[in-house]
Design an enzyme around this catalytic site. Structure first.
Site, PDB file in Angstrom:
ATOM      1  N   SER A 148       0.840  -1.198   0.000  1.00  0.00           N
ATOM      2  CA  SER A 148       0.000   0.000   0.000  1.00  0.00           C
ATOM      3  C   SER A 148       0.873   1.246   0.000  1.00  0.00           C
ATOM      4  O   SER A 148       1.647   1.479   0.939  1.00  0.00           O
ATOM      5  CB  SER A 148      -0.898   0.017   1.236  1.00  0.00           C
ATOM      6  OG  SER A 148      -1.558   1.257   1.335  1.00  0.00           O
ATOM      7  N   HIS A 156      -1.448  -1.312  -4.116  1.00  0.00           N
ATOM      8  CA  HIS A 156      -2.683  -0.885  -3.456  1.00  0.00           C
ATOM      9  C   HIS A 156      -2.689   0.633  -3.297  1.00  0.00           C
ATOM     10  O   HIS A 156      -1.721   1.231  -2.824  1.00  0.00           O
ATOM     11  CB  HIS A 156      -2.789  -1.558  -2.088  1.00  0.00           C
ATOM     12  CG  HIS A 156      -4.154  -1.491  -1.495  1.00  0.00           C
ATOM     13  ND1 HIS A 156      -5.205  -2.271  -1.927  1.00  0.00           N
ATOM     14  CD2 HIS A 156      -4.651  -0.725  -0.491  1.00  0.00           C
ATOM     15  CE1 HIS A 156      -6.282  -2.002  -1.212  1.00  0.00           C
ATOM     16  NE2 HIS A 156      -5.981  -1.064  -0.338  1.00  0.00           N
ATOM     17  N   ASP A 184      -4.909   3.669  -1.754  1.00  0.00           N
ATOM     18  CA  ASP A 184      -5.991   4.043  -0.836  1.00  0.00           C
ATOM     19  C   ASP A 184      -6.444   5.479  -1.059  1.00  0.00           C
ATOM     20  O   ASP A 184      -5.680   6.417  -0.845  1.00  0.00           O
ATOM     21  CB  ASP A 184      -5.518   3.901   0.615  1.00  0.00           C
ATOM     22  CG  ASP A 184      -5.368   2.449   1.029  1.00  0.00           C
ATOM     23  OD1 ASP A 184      -6.341   1.695   0.915  1.00  0.00           O
ATOM     24  OD2 ASP A 184      -4.258   2.067   1.462  1.00  0.00           O
ATOM     25  N   MET A 194      -8.950   8.439   0.122  1.00  0.00           N
ATOM     26  CA  MET A 194      -9.746   8.862   1.277  1.00  0.00           C
ATOM     27  C   MET A 194     -10.207  10.303   1.073  1.00  0.00           C
ATOM     28  O   MET A 194      -9.443  11.143   0.597  1.00  0.00           O
ATOM     29  CB  MET A 194      -8.917   8.780   2.560  1.00  0.00           C
ATOM     30  CG  MET A 194      -8.285   7.432   2.805  1.00  0.00           C
ATOM     31  SD  MET A 194      -7.306   7.441   4.322  1.00  0.00           S
ATOM     32  CE  MET A 194      -6.478   5.853   4.177  1.00  0.00           C
ATOM     33  N   HIS A 218      -8.657   1.349  -3.821  1.00  0.00           N
ATOM     34  CA  HIS A 218      -9.599   1.163  -2.713  1.00  0.00           C
ATOM     35  C   HIS A 218     -10.218   2.516  -2.395  1.00  0.00           C
ATOM     36  O   HIS A 218      -9.562   3.401  -1.832  1.00  0.00           O
ATOM     37  CB  HIS A 218      -8.834   0.596  -1.509  1.00  0.00           C
ATOM     38  CG  HIS A 218      -9.660   0.409  -0.281  1.00  0.00           C
ATOM     39  ND1 HIS A 218      -9.102   0.140   0.950  1.00  0.00           N
ATOM     40  CD2 HIS A 218     -11.016   0.446  -0.078  1.00  0.00           C
ATOM     41  CE1 HIS A 218     -10.058   0.014   1.852  1.00  0.00           C
ATOM     42  NE2 HIS A 218     -11.226   0.210   1.255  1.00  0.00           N
ATOM     43  N   MET A 226     -12.257   4.762  -0.311  1.00  0.00           N
ATOM     44  CA  MET A 226     -12.863   5.020   0.997  1.00  0.00           C
ATOM     45  C   MET A 226     -13.486   6.404   0.955  1.00  0.00           C
ATOM     46  O   MET A 226     -13.019   7.353   1.594  1.00  0.00           O
ATOM     47  CB  MET A 226     -11.807   4.896   2.098  1.00  0.00           C
ATOM     48  CG  MET A 226     -11.352   3.471   2.332  1.00  0.00           C
ATOM     49  SD  MET A 226      -9.957   3.340   3.476  1.00  0.00           S
ATOM     50  CE  MET A 226      -8.601   3.510   2.312  1.00  0.00           C
ATOM     51  N   MET A 253     -11.740  -5.395   5.975  1.00  0.00           N
ATOM     52  CA  MET A 253     -10.955  -4.437   6.754  1.00  0.00           C
ATOM     53  C   MET A 253     -10.766  -5.009   8.159  1.00  0.00           C
ATOM     54  O   MET A 253     -11.741  -5.269   8.865  1.00  0.00           O
ATOM     55  CB  MET A 253     -11.674  -3.091   6.833  1.00  0.00           C
ATOM     56  CG  MET A 253     -11.780  -2.330   5.527  1.00  0.00           C
ATOM     57  SD  MET A 253     -10.176  -1.922   4.786  1.00  0.00           S
ATOM     58  CE  MET A 253      -9.401  -0.982   6.101  1.00  0.00           C
ATOM     59  N   ASP A 266      -7.033  -6.059   4.425  1.00  0.00           N
ATOM     60  CA  ASP A 266      -6.329  -4.783   4.549  1.00  0.00           C
ATOM     61  C   ASP A 266      -6.376  -4.343   6.005  1.00  0.00           C
ATOM     62  O   ASP A 266      -7.459  -4.221   6.586  1.00  0.00           O
ATOM     63  CB  ASP A 266      -7.012  -3.748   3.648  1.00  0.00           C
ATOM     64  CG  ASP A 266      -6.242  -2.438   3.553  1.00  0.00           C
ATOM     65  OD1 ASP A 266      -5.195  -2.312   4.211  1.00  0.00           O
ATOM     66  OD2 ASP A 266      -6.703  -1.540   2.821  1.00  0.00           O
TER      67      ASP A 266
END
Length: 215
Positions: free
Chosen positions: A7, A32, A34, A36, A65, A67, A136, A174
């Site tokens: 990640s 990965h 992320d 947000m 991913h 979020m 998660m 994750d």
């Protein structure tokens, strides 16, 4: 053999290109990414512009991913920016099946992420509509957290559900993945592990990758 995905949330952003290359060179299956928004989770990370730059450097697929609230607004943009897998949270949308179809229509693999307290039964009515289920094992928003032990049971529950339905989707995990926790995750049915701080903080990243892949 277990697949794994470093990640870049835990990468050194002053040396991001080098850390992307490091992830690609260590035998990882995915990178990965992320995303947000400061609303769905209490943190803000990065978006499409960074993904476009990273995907141009990466020799492995980018696993994005999201979020974020209302992820359906941005699926096409992330696909166009280089995502090959797009995972959305079941808790972040009203129409999960429609959203998964939207992701696949953009040529990406579709993933469903579940927060630690989310019942895995939410997956039952979209079986066949997703390519991976992301468990998660920490509350999302920040890297470097310790795994919540109860999450291991959820991995096993999802494994059982998929096997009974004869669905071959990946189970991705994750949060809190390290050399001391990954075996419990793999033994309960995980097939793809995301490692952030444990990977980028390792003195030997290639050795870390080899160990994780043993499962």
């Amino acid at each position: 053999m277990i697949k794994f995905a470093p990640s870049i949330l835990s990468a050194d952003f002053l040396k991001l290109g080098e850390d992307v290359k490091s992830a690609c060179d260590c035998g990882a299956d995915y990178l990965h990414f992320d995303v947000m928004d400061g609303m769905f989770v209490p943190n803000i990370s990065f978006g499409q512009c960074v993904l476009k730059a990273v995907s141009a450097l990466s020799t492995i697929p980018c696993d994005v991913h999201l979020m974020i609230e209302g992820p359906e607004r941005y699926i096409e943009q992330f696909a166009e920016s280089g995502a090959r897998v797009i995972t959305v949270h079941a808790e972040a949308t009203k129409h999960l099946q429609r959203l998964l179809s939207q992701i696949r229509s953009c040529g990406c693999l579709a993933g469903v992420a579940l927060n630690p307290a989310t019942n895995p039964e939410v997956l039952r009515y979209v079986l066949g509509d997703f390519d991976l289920a992301l468990v998660m094992t920490v509350n999302p928003g920040f890297g470097g957290q310790k795994m919540l032990p109860a999450a291991v049971r959820k991995i096993a529950d999802i494994r059982k559900m998929l096997d009974e339905a004869e669905v071959t989707s990946e189970i991705e995990v994750d949060g809190g993945v390290s050399l001391s926790t990954y075996k419990a995750m793999a033994n309960n049915g995980a097939t793809l592990l995301v490692a952030g701080s444990a990977f980028y903080g390792s003195p030997d990243r290639k050795a870390f990758g080899r160990e994780i892949r043993k499962g």
